[in-house]
Design an enzyme around this catalytic site. Structure first.
Site, mmCIF file in Angstrom:
data_model
loop_
_atom_site.group_PDB
_atom_site.id
_atom_site.type_symbol
_atom_site.label_atom_id
_atom_site.label_comp_id
_atom_site.label_asym_id
_atom_site.label_seq_id
_atom_site.Cartn_x
_atom_site.Cartn_y
_atom_site.Cartn_z
ATOM 1 N N ARG A 1 36.219 68.760 74.139
ATOM 2 C CA ARG A 1 35.315 68.424 75.246
ATOM 3 C C ARG A 1 34.894 69.737 75.890
ATOM 4 O O ARG A 1 35.743 70.584 76.209
ATOM 5 C CB ARG A 1 36.029 67.521 76.241
ATOM 6 C CG ARG A 1 35.209 67.055 77.451
ATOM 7 C CD ARG A 1 36.070 66.088 78.254
ATOM 8 N NE ARG A 1 35.419 65.490 79.383
ATOM 9 C CZ ARG A 1 35.628 65.847 80.661
ATOM 10 N NH1 ARG A 1 36.456 66.848 80.938
ATOM 11 N NH2 ARG A 1 35.025 65.210 81.639
ATOM 12 N N GLU B 1 32.448 62.794 86.464
ATOM 13 C CA GLU B 1 33.117 62.135 87.587
ATOM 14 C C GLU B 1 32.112 61.683 88.650
ATOM 15 O O GLU B 1 32.180 62.054 89.815
ATOM 16 C CB GLU B 1 34.200 63.036 88.190
ATOM 17 C CG GLU B 1 35.330 63.314 87.217
ATOM 18 C CD GLU B 1 36.532 64.006 87.840
ATOM 19 O OE1 GLU B 1 37.661 63.803 87.351
ATOM 20 O OE2 GLU B 1 36.338 64.773 88.799
ATOM 21 N N GLU C 1 39.911 62.628 81.129
ATOM 22 C CA GLU C 1 40.722 63.741 81.622
ATOM 23 C C GLU C 1 42.102 63.219 81.981
ATOM 24 O O GLU C 1 42.233 62.176 82.631
ATOM 25 C CB GLU C 1 40.114 64.372 82.882
ATOM 26 C CG GLU C 1 38.751 64.987 82.705
ATOM 27 C CD GLU C 1 38.232 65.604 84.007
ATOM 28 O OE1 GLU C 1 39.048 65.806 84.944
ATOM 29 O OE2 GLU C 1 37.023 65.861 84.095
#
Length: 525
Positions: A228, A319, A421
């Site tokens: 990522r 996010e 995450e």
């Protein structure tokens, strides 16, 4: 893969092996066998049944009494419990024969005090390596669903619940099933966005033997199959731009790894607390922002495709609990936000229709919040293929909350889900001049010490929860910044070369630059 050991034993042998750290048993000679689990919910009998109908119990130390039924089941009136006031090793097992060869999955609901030397579900004597799934600590008393998958090649299999426990440790198991089908994770990923800067500033990485090597190669050798990489628009330090992403993607693809591109649409960190527009876009109208999102997304992804490293997945925003590109793209105005997200998704698909588009929230333990966001995304017609959720146990709550959220959004929106995450500390000690994000014992998750064993168990249990998402919709998990060790110049602030790192105690390389024990779980089944 899960801990697996070849057993040079046959199910016809009346032999039992009690290992020092685990209990492994074979059915006793003449044991009853069936093709389906008997008394899988432990409802036959009543409380305090020492050996429930259909099951057998074994302990080399004569501690069979540590396994018994108890009131308070997951789905019925009773459950299986392992407990003793003194240290104990016990196994509760059931032998199946006459099975049609193929892949099978054991599903069980579990709870555990934690603290055992080992506590796990196992599928053994099935024709290949034993498969295990460890029970997580659940001090909040919540039930968690776990799965274990195995290939049956000898028409038989032994299903067991195993404890090697200290005095007072307990586990509960209930509502088991053993059905055709397999499980596993296709994304055992690592976010290595700070790696290139670390290397440029002198960061070193070693294998377990202490030999210096390539960090990405070491992670891949441990089992990582996905990277990522975050993208900033015009960061002050010149890192995490298209140039570095192209170079890192080449390295990853050369190793056979897949690539997830994480667009922040900012010059620095974008997260639930800040979604700051890039400086170059600060005066843009909504129409100009939409064009900028499309062009930036297309530019980076098309450059990756041109060099032969097409992105396998892309996040449109990072996010984005409250939206992105504030204030125009705030969740206070879903018409604007949906238009921006759609522009990013359309750009990704224009480059490659096979690239998965993901939306990413920091709501791994907040099912209601995730529902609110994705209900809006769907109602406004935002196209996406997958849902990514950040989950850090010290911020987002117990594993049971993660399971509830993953299960619900996967089913509600019929999408693949993944933990975008996660991380956990292997020590509370500091290795630079900046206090770590997790620095005190009061911040830790109950049942997981700030040790290498605690970090490994936490990562293992997150992976196990993702694996258990029904209908194969759990893609996997990405460990966040496993290479962000304490290296002078590689701090958190791209605008301040003297800033330090608050993450080194959650990396997967320890303070001697060698892999921590948790890295081995990148080889999860």
């Amino acid at each position: 893969m899960h801990q697996g050991f070849k057993r040079l034993l046959t199910t016809s042998a009346a032999t039992t092996l009690l290992a020092s750290a685990a209990v492994v048993a074979l059915p006793a000679s003449g044991a009853q066998a069936a093709t389906t689990l008997t008394n899988a919910g432990f409802e036959t009998g009543s409380a305090a049944t020492a050996t429930p109908a259909g099951w057998s119990t074994y302990s080399a130390a004569g501690q069979n009494s540590a396994s018994y039924t108890e009131a308070g089941g997951h789905g019925g009136s009773y459950r299986l419990t392992h407990w003793s006031a003194s240290a104990y090793k016990v196994q509760t097992y059931q032998y199946l024969s006459g099975l049609t060869n193929g892949t099978y999955t054991l599903t069980a609901w579990v709870r555990s005090s934690g603290g055992q030397n080992s506590a796990y579900l196992a599928l053994s004597n099935c024709g290949g390596a034993e498969q295990r799934t460890d029970l997580p600590p659940t001090p909040n008393g919540a039930w968690i669903r776990l799965v274990t998958s195995v290939a049956v090649t000898g028409n038989q299999c032994t299903i067991s619940i195993n404890s090697d426990a200290n005095a007072g440790n307990w586990l509960n198991v209930d509502d088991l099933s053993f059905t055709a089908g397999s499980t596993g994770l296709s994304a055992r990923g690592v976010d290595v966005s700070t790696l290139r800067k670390s290397e440029d500033k002198g960061g070193l990485y070693k294998n377990s033997a202490g030999t210096t090597g390539d960090a990405l190669g070491i992670l891949h050798s441990a089992g990582a199959d996905y990277v990522r990489l975050k993208v900033w628009v015009n960061p002050a330090d010149g890192y995490n731009t298209k140039t570095q992403v192209l170079a890192m993607a080449k390295r990853a693809k050369a190793l056979g790894m897949k690539v997830l591109i994480d667009f922040h649409y900012s010059d620095s960190w974008a997260d639930p607390g800040k979604q700051t527009k890039p400086a170059a876009w600060s005066g843009y109208t909504l129409a100009q922002l939409k064009t900028a999102v499309y062009n930036h997304t297309y530019d980076v992804l098309n450059a990756l495709k041109a060099q032969g490293t097409t992105a396998d997945m892309v996040q449109i925003g990072n996010e984005i609990n409250g939206g992105m590109l504030w204030s125009e793209g705030s969740t206070a105005n879903w018409t604007n936000l949906s238009a921006l997200l759609t522009q990013g998704a359309n750009a990704a698909k224009a480059v490659s229709s096979s690239t998965k588009v993901a939306l990413h929230l920091a709501k791994g333990g907040d099912d209601a919040g995730a529902r609110t966001f994705f209900d809006n995304a769907v109602s406004y017609g935002v196209p996406f293929d997958a849902i990514g959720l950040s989950y850090y146990g010290y911020w987002h709550g117990p594993l049971s909350d993660l399971q509830t959220t993953l299960d619900d959004v996967a089913a509600r929106y019929n999408k693949q889900v993944f933990v975008a995450e996660t991380a956990y500390p292997f020590t509370l000690a500091n290795d630079d001049g900046l206090e770590n994000n997790v620095a005190t014992a009061s911040q830790l998750v109950a049942g997981y010490d700030a040790t290498q064993a605690g970090q490994a168990a936490n990562f293992r249990d997150v992976l196990n929860v993702v694996e258990a998402v029904p209908n194969g919709k759990g893609l996997g998990a990405f460990y966040w910044e496993p290479t962000w060790t304490a290296v002078t110049g590689n701090g958190w602030d791209p605008a301040d070369a003297t800033s330090a790192d608050a993450w080194e105690n959650q990396a997967l390389f320890d303070y001697s630059d060698k892999p921590t024990a948790a890295m081995s779980w990148l080889n999860h089944r």
